[in-house]
Design a protein around this motif. Structure first.
Motif, mmCIF file in Angstrom:
data_model
loop_
_atom_site.group_PDB
_atom_site.id
_atom_site.type_symbol
_atom_site.label_atom_id
_atom_site.label_comp_id
_atom_site.label_asym_id
_atom_site.label_seq_id
_atom_site.Cartn_x
_atom_site.Cartn_y
_atom_site.Cartn_z
ATOM 1 N N ARG A 161 3.141 -0.597 2.408
ATOM 2 C CA ARG A 161 4.178 -1.589 2.110
ATOM 3 C C ARG A 161 3.802 -2.428 0.896
ATOM 4 N NH1 ARG A 161 4.128 -2.789 7.956
ATOM 5 N NH2 ARG A 161 5.721 -1.503 8.941
ATOM 6 N N VAL A 162 2.500 -2.462 0.600
ATOM 7 C CA VAL A 162 2.055 -3.289 -0.537
ATOM 8 C C VAL A 162 1.349 -2.467 -1.613
ATOM 9 C CG1 VAL A 162 1.946 -5.485 0.679
ATOM 10 C CG2 VAL A 162 -0.006 -3.924 0.803
ATOM 11 N N PHE A 163 1.029 -1.212 -1.326
ATOM 12 C CA PHE A 163 0.442 -0.308 -2.320
ATOM 13 C C PHE A 163 1.262 0.976 -2.345
ATOM 14 C CE2 PHE A 163 -3.163 -2.937 -1.022
ATOM 15 C CZ PHE A 163 -3.633 -3.370 -2.258
ATOM 16 N N ALA A 164 1.539 1.453 -3.535
ATOM 17 C CA ALA A 164 2.348 2.674 -3.660
ATOM 18 C C ALA A 164 1.623 3.871 -3.054
ATOM 19 C CB ALA A 164 2.682 2.940 -5.125
ATOM 20 N N ASP A 165 0.320 3.953 -3.259
ATOM 21 C CA ASP A 165 -0.466 5.068 -2.750
ATOM 22 C C ASP A 165 -1.947 4.664 -2.749
ATOM 23 O OD1 ASP A 165 -1.259 5.214 -5.447
ATOM 24 O OD2 ASP A 165 0.219 6.780 -5.887
ATOM 25 N N LYS A 166 -2.780 5.588 -2.324
ATOM 26 C CA LYS A 166 -4.221 5.315 -2.254
ATOM 27 C C LYS A 166 -4.805 5.050 -3.630
ATOM 28 C CE LYS A 166 -8.500 7.742 -1.087
ATOM 29 N NZ LYS A 166 -9.079 8.929 -0.450
ATOM 30 N N GLU B 172 -3.464 3.545 -6.167
ATOM 31 C CA GLU B 172 -3.201 2.160 -6.550
ATOM 32 C C GLU B 172 -4.141 1.215 -5.809
ATOM 33 O OE1 GLU B 172 0.233 -1.275 -6.303
ATOM 34 O OE2 GLU B 172 0.874 0.825 -6.293
ATOM 35 N N LEU B 173 -4.427 1.506 -4.553
ATOM 36 C CA LEU B 173 -5.370 0.694 -3.792
ATOM 37 C C LEU B 173 -6.772 0.784 -4.388
ATOM 38 C CD1 LEU B 173 -6.355 -1.046 -1.470
ATOM 39 C CD2 LEU B 173 -6.254 0.974 0.029
ATOM 40 N N LEU B 174 -7.191 1.985 -4.789
ATOM 41 C CA LEU B 174 -8.511 2.128 -5.410
ATOM 42 C C LEU B 174 -8.569 1.377 -6.735
ATOM 43 C CD1 LEU B 174 -9.362 5.898 -4.724
ATOM 44 C CD2 LEU B 174 -10.212 3.872 -3.511
ATOM 45 N N ASP B 175 -7.501 1.434 -7.511
ATOM 46 C CA ASP B 175 -7.448 0.667 -8.762
ATOM 47 C C ASP B 175 -7.592 -0.829 -8.482
ATOM 48 O OD1 ASP B 175 -7.224 2.752 -10.544
ATOM 49 O OD2 ASP B 175 -5.039 2.689 -10.653
ATOM 50 N N ALA B 176 -6.931 -1.301 -7.431
ATOM 51 C CA ALA B 176 -7.013 -2.719 -7.078
ATOM 52 C C ALA B 176 -8.431 -3.092 -6.649
ATOM 53 C CB ALA B 176 -6.017 -3.042 -5.969
ATOM 54 N N CYS B 177 -9.124 -2.171 -5.985
ATOM 55 C CA CYS B 177 -10.515 -2.424 -5.589
ATOM 56 C C CYS B 177 -11.419 -2.528 -6.812
ATOM 57 C CB CYS B 177 -11.009 -1.312 -4.657
ATOM 58 S SG CYS B 177 -10.304 -1.398 -2.985
ATOM 59 N N VAL B 178 -11.195 -1.654 -7.803
ATOM 60 C CA VAL B 178 -11.971 -1.734 -9.044
ATOM 61 C C VAL B 178 -11.710 -3.061 -9.738
ATOM 62 C CG1 VAL B 178 -12.265 -0.740 -11.351
ATOM 63 C CG2 VAL B 178 -12.083 0.767 -9.353
ATOM 64 N N PRO C 288 -3.445 -2.638 -16.585
ATOM 65 C CA PRO C 288 -2.996 -3.965 -16.150
ATOM 66 C C PRO C 288 -1.608 -3.960 -15.534
ATOM 67 C CG PRO C 288 -4.000 -4.075 -18.329
ATOM 68 C CD PRO C 288 -3.863 -2.622 -17.985
ATOM 69 N N SER C 289 -0.743 -3.046 -15.979
ATOM 70 C CA SER C 289 0.610 -2.997 -15.428
ATOM 71 C C SER C 289 0.607 -2.539 -13.977
ATOM 72 C CB SER C 289 1.478 -2.050 -16.257
ATOM 73 O OG SER C 289 0.997 -0.710 -16.151
ATOM 74 N N GLU C 290 -0.466 -1.850 -13.564
ATOM 75 C CA GLU C 290 -0.548 -1.373 -12.185
ATOM 76 C C GLU C 290 -1.160 -2.416 -11.260
ATOM 77 O OE1 GLU C 290 -2.982 2.037 -12.491
ATOM 78 O OE2 GLU C 290 -1.507 3.278 -13.498
ATOM 79 N N THR C 291 -2.007 -3.253 -11.793
ATOM 80 C CA THR C 291 -2.793 -4.148 -10.944
ATOM 81 C C THR C 291 -2.457 -5.611 -11.110
ATOM 82 O OG1 THR C 291 -4.512 -4.392 -12.603
ATOM 83 C CG2 THR C 291 -4.732 -2.537 -11.090
ATOM 84 N N GLY C 292 -1.672 -5.952 -12.120
ATOM 85 C CA GLY C 292 -1.418 -7.360 -12.367
ATOM 86 C C GLY C 292 -2.552 -8.044 -13.100
ATOM 87 N N ARG C 293 -3.541 -7.296 -13.503
ATOM 88 C CA ARG C 293 -4.673 -7.861 -14.234
ATOM 89 C C ARG C 293 -4.289 -8.091 -15.685
ATOM 90 N NH1 ARG C 293 -8.675 -10.207 -12.793
ATOM 91 N NH2 ARG C 293 -10.238 -9.106 -13.969
#
Length: 205
Positions: free
Chosen positions: A54-59, A61-67, A126-131
């Motif tokens: 519901r908050v990540f498009a896929d795994k 994107e979640l791994l990118d957010a962890c990085v 940055p467009s994927e993570t908001g960074r």
């Protein structure tokens, strides 16, 4: 007589839920790399697996957010600025070195585990993570250097170099310690700080 229903605790906002999932995922990513599953993360977080999506498009994107989270510098900046300036300089630098080494260790574990399990080393878009853009990395390094320079400021009149110059040297020392030693075993933090503050020569009578 009317019975009052239990009031439900307010739910998390999507951003709060993202942050909670990332905090849960980080140690699992550091341990398993890309082999970590969203099911593992969901069980550890105590949520349904569908909640992740519901908050990540896929795994990925979640791994990118962890990085992105592992490489953030705002945590270390908070720790550096919290070091009291009324304690001796060696103690200030010992606290700073502990904060920097913890940050580098966490970043290294996450990035290393992902690379070891087949994920290319790349910074997330940055467009994927908001960074913010890549220029923010230079800005973060400058802010870290400025926070370290403040630790030298009380002794400014006794220093051979400016606090800003010493902060750059200290950062170089800390980053060098984070790399595997090329020769003999690396000196301890205490010995490294002693040489940094007093030089390589032994005291003479």
């Amino acid at each position: 007589m009317e019975t009052q229903g239990r009031r439900r605790a307010p739910g998390m906002s999507p951003q709060q839920r993202r942050e909670m999932i990332i905090r849960t995922a980080l140690p699992l990513v550091a341990e398993h790399g890309t082999a970590v599953t969203t099911g593992q993360i969901a069980r550890t977080a105590g949520i349904g697996e569908a909640t992740i999506f519901r908050v990540f498009a896929d795994k990925e994107e979640l791994l990118d957010a962890c990085v992105a989270e592992a490489t953030r510098t705002d945590h270390i900046l908070s720790e550096l600025t919290a070091i009291p300036l009324n304690v001796p300089l060696p103690d200030r630098l010992a606290e700073a070195s502990a904060a920097i080494e913890a940050y580098l260790a966490r970043m290294g574990m996450v990035m290393g585990a992902l690379h070891a399990t087949g994920r290319p080393l790349r910074r997330p878009d940055p467009s994927e993570t908001g960074r913010p853009p890549a220029d923010a990395r230079t800005d973060a390094m400058n802010r870290t250097r400025a926070a370290l320079a403040e630790l030298f400021e009380p002794e400014r009149d006794r220093l051979r170099l400016l606090p800003e110059q010493l902060a750059s040297l200290f950062m170089g020392l800390m980053f060098a310690r984070a790399r595997p030693p090329a020769g003999p075993e690396a000196p301890s933090v205490e010995d490294s700080l002693d040489v940094f503050l007093h030089g390589a020569f032994k005291e003479t009578e």
